[in-house]
Scaffold this motif. Sequence first.
Motif, mmCIF file in Angstrom:
data_model
loop_
_atom_site.group_PDB
_atom_site.id
_atom_site.type_symbol
_atom_site.label_atom_id
_atom_site.label_comp_id
_atom_site.label_asym_id
_atom_site.label_seq_id
_atom_site.Cartn_x
_atom_site.Cartn_y
_atom_site.Cartn_z
ATOM 1 N N TYR A 81 0.879 -1.172 0.000
ATOM 2 C CA TYR A 81 0.000 0.000 0.000
ATOM 3 C C TYR A 81 0.911 1.214 0.000
ATOM 4 O O TYR A 81 1.943 1.228 0.681
ATOM 5 C CB TYR A 81 -0.903 0.000 1.228
ATOM 6 C CG TYR A 81 -1.601 1.313 1.513
ATOM 7 C CD1 TYR A 81 -2.442 1.905 0.574
ATOM 8 C CD2 TYR A 81 -1.411 1.971 2.732
ATOM 9 C CE1 TYR A 81 -3.073 3.111 0.839
ATOM 10 C CE2 TYR A 81 -2.051 3.166 3.014
ATOM 11 C CZ TYR A 81 -2.883 3.737 2.059
ATOM 12 O OH TYR A 81 -3.504 4.933 2.316
ATOM 13 N N SER A 82 0.546 2.257 -0.754
ATOM 14 C CA SER A 82 1.375 3.461 -0.829
ATOM 15 C C SER A 82 0.575 4.685 -0.416
ATOM 16 O O SER A 82 -0.635 4.775 -0.662
ATOM 17 C CB SER A 82 1.921 3.640 -2.251
ATOM 18 O OG SER A 82 0.865 3.686 -3.213
ATOM 19 N N ILE A 83 1.275 5.637 0.213
ATOM 20 C CA ILE A 83 0.629 6.824 0.754
ATOM 21 C C ILE A 83 1.579 8.010 0.640
ATOM 22 O O ILE A 83 2.809 7.854 0.632
ATOM 23 C CB ILE A 83 0.218 6.585 2.228
ATOM 24 C CG1 ILE A 83 -0.666 7.708 2.755
ATOM 25 C CG2 ILE A 83 1.440 6.372 3.119
ATOM 26 C CD1 ILE A 83 -1.288 7.408 4.116
ATOM 27 N N HIS A 84 1.015 9.209 0.539
ATOM 28 C CA HIS A 84 1.833 10.418 0.440
ATOM 29 C C HIS A 84 2.555 10.704 1.752
ATOM 30 O O HIS A 84 2.047 10.397 2.845
ATOM 31 C CB HIS A 84 0.960 11.623 0.105
ATOM 32 C CG HIS A 84 0.411 11.607 -1.286
ATOM 33 N ND1 HIS A 84 -0.348 12.623 -1.806
ATOM 34 C CD2 HIS A 84 0.516 10.687 -2.284
ATOM 35 C CE1 HIS A 84 -0.701 12.342 -3.048
ATOM 36 N NE2 HIS A 84 -0.179 11.168 -3.360
ATOM 37 N N ALA A 85 3.709 11.343 1.654
ATOM 38 C CA ALA A 85 4.392 11.859 2.832
ATOM 39 C C ALA A 85 3.529 12.943 3.488
ATOM 40 O O ALA A 85 2.550 13.429 2.908
ATOM 41 C CB ALA A 85 5.756 12.421 2.443
ATOM 42 N N GLY A 126 1.947 -9.260 5.718
ATOM 43 C CA GLY A 126 2.867 -9.675 4.660
ATOM 44 C C GLY A 126 3.029 -8.646 3.563
ATOM 45 O O GLY A 126 3.384 -8.997 2.432
ATOM 46 N N LEU A 127 2.797 -7.378 3.874
ATOM 47 C CA LEU A 127 2.833 -6.301 2.884
ATOM 48 C C LEU A 127 3.950 -5.306 3.168
ATOM 49 O O LEU A 127 4.444 -5.212 4.295
ATOM 50 C CB LEU A 127 1.505 -5.539 2.873
ATOM 51 C CG LEU A 127 0.242 -6.323 2.548
ATOM 52 C CD1 LEU A 127 -0.971 -5.418 2.686
ATOM 53 C CD2 LEU A 127 0.315 -6.914 1.150
ATOM 54 N N SER A 128 4.302 -4.542 2.153
ATOM 55 C CA SER A 128 5.179 -3.391 2.304
ATOM 56 C C SER A 128 4.347 -2.112 2.348
ATOM 57 O O SER A 128 3.192 -2.083 1.912
ATOM 58 C CB SER A 128 6.170 -3.313 1.146
ATOM 59 O OG SER A 128 7.066 -4.402 1.169
ATOM 60 N N LEU A 129 4.957 -1.053 2.858
ATOM 61 C CA LEU A 129 4.358 0.277 2.886
ATOM 62 C C LEU A 129 5.296 1.218 2.138
ATOM 63 O O LEU A 129 6.473 1.331 2.482
ATOM 64 C CB LEU A 129 4.175 0.759 4.326
ATOM 65 C CG LEU A 129 3.664 2.199 4.493
ATOM 66 C CD1 LEU A 129 2.227 2.321 3.998
ATOM 67 C CD2 LEU A 129 3.784 2.638 5.957
ATOM 68 N N LEU A 130 4.776 1.888 1.120
ATOM 69 C CA LEU A 130 5.581 2.829 0.346
ATOM 70 C C LEU A 130 5.122 4.254 0.630
ATOM 71 O O LEU A 130 3.923 4.529 0.687
ATOM 72 C CB LEU A 130 5.476 2.535 -1.149
ATOM 73 C CG LEU A 130 5.833 1.117 -1.597
ATOM 74 C CD1 LEU A 130 5.904 1.059 -3.117
ATOM 75 C CD2 LEU A 130 7.132 0.628 -0.972
ATOM 76 N N ILE A 131 6.085 5.156 0.788
ATOM 77 C CA ILE A 131 5.819 6.561 1.049
ATOM 78 C C ILE A 131 6.218 7.362 -0.187
ATOM 79 O O ILE A 131 7.346 7.238 -0.679
ATOM 80 C CB ILE A 131 6.600 7.063 2.279
ATOM 81 C CG1 ILE A 131 6.386 6.131 3.480
ATOM 82 C CG2 ILE A 131 6.201 8.495 2.616
ATOM 83 C CD1 ILE A 131 4.954 5.982 3.916
ATOM 84 N N GLY A 142 13.491 2.747 10.100
ATOM 85 C CA GLY A 142 13.947 1.485 10.650
ATOM 86 C C GLY A 142 13.041 0.294 10.408
ATOM 87 O O GLY A 142 12.946 -0.602 11.257
ATOM 88 N N ARG A 143 12.382 0.236 9.271
ATOM 89 C CA ARG A 143 11.508 -0.891 8.936
ATOM 90 C C ARG A 143 11.898 -1.422 7.552
ATOM 91 O O ARG A 143 11.916 -0.673 6.572
ATOM 92 C CB ARG A 143 10.030 -0.469 8.923
ATOM 93 C CG ARG A 143 9.508 0.079 10.251
ATOM 94 C CD ARG A 143 9.492 -0.998 11.325
ATOM 95 N NE ARG A 143 8.774 -0.580 12.524
ATOM 96 C CZ ARG A 143 9.305 0.122 13.513
ATOM 97 N NH1 ARG A 143 10.585 0.510 13.456
ATOM 98 N NH2 ARG A 143 8.576 0.443 14.578
ATOM 99 N N ASP A 144 12.175 -2.713 7.467
ATOM 100 C CA ASP A 144 12.607 -3.293 6.193
ATOM 101 C C ASP A 144 11.509 -3.263 5.137
ATOM 102 O O ASP A 144 11.801 -3.364 3.938
ATOM 103 C CB ASP A 144 13.063 -4.740 6.402
ATOM 104 C CG ASP A 144 14.354 -4.847 7.201
ATOM 105 O OD1 ASP A 144 15.100 -3.847 7.249
ATOM 106 O OD2 ASP A 144 14.602 -5.927 7.769
ATOM 107 N N ASN A 145 10.248 -3.182 5.572
ATOM 108 C CA ASN A 145 9.142 -3.220 4.609
ATOM 109 C C ASN A 145 8.664 -1.833 4.201
ATOM 110 O O ASN A 145 7.580 -1.692 3.627
ATOM 111 C CB ASN A 145 7.965 -4.024 5.171
ATOM 112 C CG ASN A 145 7.297 -3.358 6.364
ATOM 113 O OD1 ASN A 145 7.964 -2.711 7.179
ATOM 114 N ND2 ASN A 145 5.979 -3.513 6.487
ATOM 115 N N VAL A 146 9.463 -0.802 4.466
ATOM 116 C CA VAL A 146 9.122 0.565 4.068
ATOM 117 C C VAL A 146 10.057 1.008 2.950
ATOM 118 O O VAL A 146 11.286 0.847 3.043
ATOM 119 C CB VAL A 146 9.231 1.544 5.252
ATOM 120 C CG1 VAL A 146 8.979 2.990 4.792
ATOM 121 C CG2 VAL A 146 8.229 1.171 6.339
ATOM 122 N N GLY A 147 9.484 1.542 1.878
ATOM 123 C CA GLY A 147 10.273 2.027 0.759
ATOM 124 C C GLY A 147 9.676 3.288 0.177
ATOM 125 O O GLY A 147 8.703 3.845 0.699
#
Length: 292
Positions: free
Chosen positions: A103-107, A157-162, A196-201
């Motif tokens: 899931y991706s979200i704006h800064a 089991g998901l990543s989070l994108l900013i 500090g989270r491996d699933n954040v990009g």
Amino acid sequence: MSLWMSSGAFQTRDIDGVLTQARANGVRGIELSSGLAYSPDLLDVVRAANDVGDLEFLVHNYFPPPEQPFVLNVSAEGEGLQQTRALCSRALHLAKDLGAPFYSIHAGFAANLRAEQLGRPAEQAKALTAADIDREGGHARMLETVQAVADEAADLGLSLLIENNVISPVYLDQMPINPLLLTRADECSAFFEEVGRDNVGLLLDVAHVKVSATAQEFDPHRFIDDVAPWVRCIHLSDNDGRKDTNQPIRANSWFVPHLKDFVDYPWVIEAYNLDGATQWSQLELLRGVKEE
């Protein structure tokens, strides 16, 4: 799936219309994003389409749209933060149901913006004063929120994108303090180190980079090089460098030479209001770039 079309690229805000146009225009990947009209059966329609299997979906930012609109802001306080966290949770579970990897979200915004001010930098500059902008506090709240949402994403089991924000010279010409976070490469890199989270990009929006580069006088090519280790998806559109107008991609668009470095990640066409022929030509252009 490597090529996607934002729901904003269609000539309708109705989900049934988007699905119909996608199938007619040869679009197989849709990023569900801000601007789609709320309806009580919206998610039922999306899930049914996903079950058919001819379309795939990503979930981005202000989706699923709430019945009562609000400003989605990972730097919000109080009720705004509660609303933001609740929408993020719904979006994460939807992404999981649809088989999306993230899931991706704006800064965040380091000021309290009203919904009608979003995407309108001149109105923001007129409405805000220096006292309204708290970049340090906004950064701290964004960090805490992103960490919490990322932990929920990890459980699914998901990543989070900013997504990097855009600051316009139209805004900075009137108000010298930037209320939008993550508009510079050094700020982006420091944030992703700190979270500090491996699933954040990073969801890299190249159109945002171009406008922010004009406003803040940096090299947009250097920006992409500097944030490359964090990139996990790219939003693609073009503009004149002064406003984020979501224009179609051209073969000589400034960012095209960089795309070869990100061929393993999803590319999302975020040019808006495209007819079927233009959607197809945009997909063909990017297929050619990927195959070079």
